[in-house]
Design an enzyme around this catalytic site. Structure first.
Site, PDB file in Angstrom:
ATOM      1  N   ASP A   1      24.095  41.066  34.181  1.00  9.24           N
ATOM      2  CA  ASP A   1      22.712  41.377  34.539  1.00  9.24           C
ATOM      3  C   ASP A   1      22.258  42.728  34.030  1.00  9.24           C
ATOM      4  O   ASP A   1      23.060  43.598  33.704  1.00  9.24           O
ATOM      5  CB  ASP A   1      22.598  41.427  36.069  1.00  9.24           C
ATOM      6  CG  ASP A   1      23.342  42.637  36.645  1.00  9.24           C
ATOM      7  OD1 ASP A   1      24.533  42.800  36.333  1.00  9.24           O
ATOM      8  OD2 ASP A   1      22.722  43.433  37.375  1.00  9.24           O
TER       9      ASP A   1
ATOM     10  N   LYS B   1      29.342  40.326  40.979  1.00  9.59           N
ATOM     11  CA  LYS B   1      28.771  39.022  40.738  1.00  9.59           C
ATOM     12  C   LYS B   1      28.948  38.573  39.301  1.00  9.59           C
ATOM     13  O   LYS B   1      28.813  37.394  38.974  1.00  9.59           O
ATOM     14  CB  LYS B   1      27.248  39.058  41.022  1.00  9.59           C
ATOM     15  CG  LYS B   1      26.857  39.412  42.416  1.00  9.59           C
ATOM     16  CD  LYS B   1      25.283  39.492  42.498  1.00  9.59           C
ATOM     17  CE  LYS B   1      24.860  40.007  43.837  1.00  9.59           C
ATOM     18  NZ  LYS B   1      23.411  40.330  43.843  1.00  9.59           N
ATOM     19  N   GLY B   2      29.202  39.533  38.415  1.00  7.86           N
ATOM     20  CA  GLY B   2      29.086  39.281  36.973  1.00  7.86           C
ATOM     21  C   GLY B   2      29.913  38.140  36.425  1.00  7.86           C
ATOM     22  O   GLY B   2      29.553  37.546  35.404  1.00  7.86           O
TER      23      GLY B   2
ATOM     24  N   ASP C   1      34.919  47.676  30.593  1.00 11.64           N
ATOM     25  CA  ASP C   1      34.121  48.723  29.948  1.00 11.64           C
ATOM     26  C   ASP C   1      34.879  50.049  30.066  1.00 11.64           C
ATOM     27  O   ASP C   1      35.790  50.313  29.288  1.00 11.64           O
ATOM     28  CB  ASP C   1      32.749  48.744  30.624  1.00 11.64           C
ATOM     29  CG  ASP C   1      31.723  49.599  29.906  1.00 11.64           C
ATOM     30  OD1 ASP C   1      32.036  50.139  28.844  1.00 11.64           O
ATOM     31  OD2 ASP C   1      30.600  49.744  30.424  1.00 11.64           O
TER      32      ASP C   1
ATOM     33  N   ASP D   1      33.834  39.865  34.103  1.00  9.14           N
ATOM     34  CA  ASP D   1      32.849  39.633  33.045  1.00  9.14           C
ATOM     35  C   ASP D   1      33.088  40.561  31.863  1.00  9.14           C
ATOM     36  O   ASP D   1      33.069  40.137  30.718  1.00  9.14           O
ATOM     37  CB  ASP D   1      31.416  39.779  33.587  1.00  9.14           C
ATOM     38  CG  ASP D   1      31.165  41.105  34.322  1.00  9.14           C
ATOM     39  OD1 ASP D   1      32.111  41.884  34.525  1.00  9.14           O
ATOM     40  OD2 ASP D   1      30.002  41.342  34.708  1.00  9.14           O
TER      41      ASP D   1
ATOM     42  N   VAL E   1      24.920  44.602  27.464  1.00  2.00           N
ATOM     43  CA  VAL E   1      24.669  43.178  27.256  1.00  2.00           C
ATOM     44  C   VAL E   1      24.319  42.473  28.567  1.00  2.00           C
ATOM     45  O   VAL E   1      24.694  42.918  29.649  1.00  2.00           O
ATOM     46  CB  VAL E   1      25.892  42.481  26.601  1.00  2.00           C
ATOM     47  CG1 VAL E   1      26.115  43.027  25.199  1.00  2.00           C
ATOM     48  CG2 VAL E   1      27.150  42.627  27.449  1.00  2.00           C
TER      49      VAL E   1
HETATM   50  P1  XMP Z   1      33.989  49.353  34.141  1.00  2.00           P
HETATM   51  O1  XMP Z   1      33.214  50.487  33.519  1.00  2.00           O
HETATM   52  O2  XMP Z   1      34.413  49.663  35.551  1.00  2.00           O
HETATM   53  O3  XMP Z   1      32.870  48.265  34.187  1.00  2.00           O
HETATM   54  O4  XMP Z   1      35.101  48.845  33.257  1.00  2.00           O
HETATM   55  C1  XMP Z   1      33.060  47.056  34.710  1.00  2.00           C
HETATM   56  C2  XMP Z   1      31.758  46.589  35.292  1.00  2.00           C
HETATM   57  O5  XMP Z   1      30.629  47.272  34.766  1.00  2.00           O
HETATM   58  C3  XMP Z   1      29.557  46.409  34.521  1.00  2.00           C
HETATM   59  N1  XMP Z   1      29.178  46.495  33.098  1.00  2.00           N
HETATM   60  C4  XMP Z   1      28.190  45.823  32.525  1.00  2.00           C
HETATM   61  N2  XMP Z   1      27.327  44.937  33.033  1.00  2.00           N
HETATM   62  N3  XMP Z   1      26.329  44.678  30.910  1.00  2.00           N
HETATM   63  C5  XMP Z   1      26.394  44.371  32.222  1.00  2.00           C
HETATM   64  O6  XMP Z   1      25.606  43.559  32.676  1.00  2.00           O
HETATM   65  C6  XMP Z   1      27.164  45.560  30.314  1.00  2.00           C
HETATM   66  O7  XMP Z   1      27.058  45.801  29.108  1.00  2.00           O
HETATM   67  C7  XMP Z   1      28.141  46.173  31.178  1.00  2.00           C
HETATM   68  N4  XMP Z   1      29.109  47.076  30.948  1.00  2.00           N
HETATM   69  C8  XMP Z   1      29.738  47.236  32.157  1.00  2.00           C
HETATM   70  C9  XMP Z   1      30.064  45.046  34.896  1.00  2.00           C
HETATM   71  O8  XMP Z   1      29.593  44.730  36.171  1.00  2.00           O
HETATM   72  C10 XMP Z   1      31.564  45.163  34.929  1.00  2.00           C
HETATM   73  O9  XMP Z   1      32.156  44.324  35.889  1.00  2.00           O
HETATM   74 MG    MG Z   2      31.000  43.045  37.112  1.00  3.97          MG
END
Ligand code: XMP
Ligand code: MG
Length: 183
Positions: free
Chosen positions: A163, A47-48, A107, A104, A157
């Site tokens: 979220d 959803k992000g 990471d 979004d 964040v």
């Molecule tokens: P990866 O680790 O697979 O992460 O690259 C991607 C998804 O992880 C969530 N994500 C976050 N969501 N604040 C959030 O609200 C953060 O700081 C954060 N870091 C990772 C996010 O859903 C992203 O699509």
């Molecule tokens: Mg996401």
């Protein structure tokens, strides 16, 4: 500004509304140069990315389609599990399409590494990764964004679609939560 129940839960603002607006427009312009005449498919990772997606497609006036996919790897924690599963799949054939993946945040890279492979296996002609935020400190997979809005430090964040436990998505800026708000 409108009243907000959530401002008091935010420790600091990392990216303001004005910075978001300017950067998203610049990203839209860059994508216009690259995709005009190519009928790309903007693919929002739910959803992000829903708010970023809504702003980005309006900032990039190419003839395009929109599609949504949902994946999960997080399960209400603030660190990635490494396992990615599709919870809402593509509803259309993407064979031969130029896909612009709209995320979004990049990471660990687990989500996008999985998605790029998946979209290529489904026959995409090209896959371009666009992420609003890039958190390079925690990368586990060698994934590189073709276009990233802001590089941020290793902090969890929220806001502008992101979220904590499904909350704070409607905060209009990117902020770091106060530790008390996790309790
Ligand atoms: P990866 O680790 O697979 O992460 O690259 C991607 C998804 O992880 C969530 N994500 C976050 N969501 N604040 C959030 O609200 C953060 O700081 C954060 N870091 C990772 C996010 O859903 C992203 O699509
Ligand atoms: Mg996401």
């Amino acid at each position: 500004m409108a009243n907000s129940e959530m401002n008091q839960d935010i420790l600091k603002v990392l990216v303001t509304e004005e910075e978001l607006q300017a950067r998203v427009q610049a990203m839209g312009d860059e994508l216009y140069e690259k995709f005009a005449g190519k009928n790309p498919l903007f693919l929002s990772v739910l959803k992000g990315s829903f708010i970023f997606m809504a702003d980005l497609v309006r900032a990039c006036q190419v003839k395009s389609d929109v599609e949504f996919i949902a994946v999960s790897s997080y399960e209400n924690a603030t660190s990635s599990s490494g396992r990615v599963k599709i919870t809402r799949d593509l509803q259309e054939d993407i064979t031969g399409r130029h896909i612009i993946v709209v995320e979004d945040i990049l990471d660990s890279g687990n989500t996008l590494a999985f998605l790029v492979n998946y979209l290529k296996a489904r026959g995409a002609e090209s896959v371009t990764i666009v992420t609003l935020l890039d958190k390079p400190a925690r990368r586990e997979k060698a994934v590189h964004a073709d276009l990233a809005g802001f590089t941020i430090p290793d902090e969890f964040v929220v806001g502008y679609g992101l979220d904590f436990a499904q909350r704070y998505r409607n905060v209009p800026y990117i902020g770091v939560l106060r530790p008390e708000a996790y309790a």
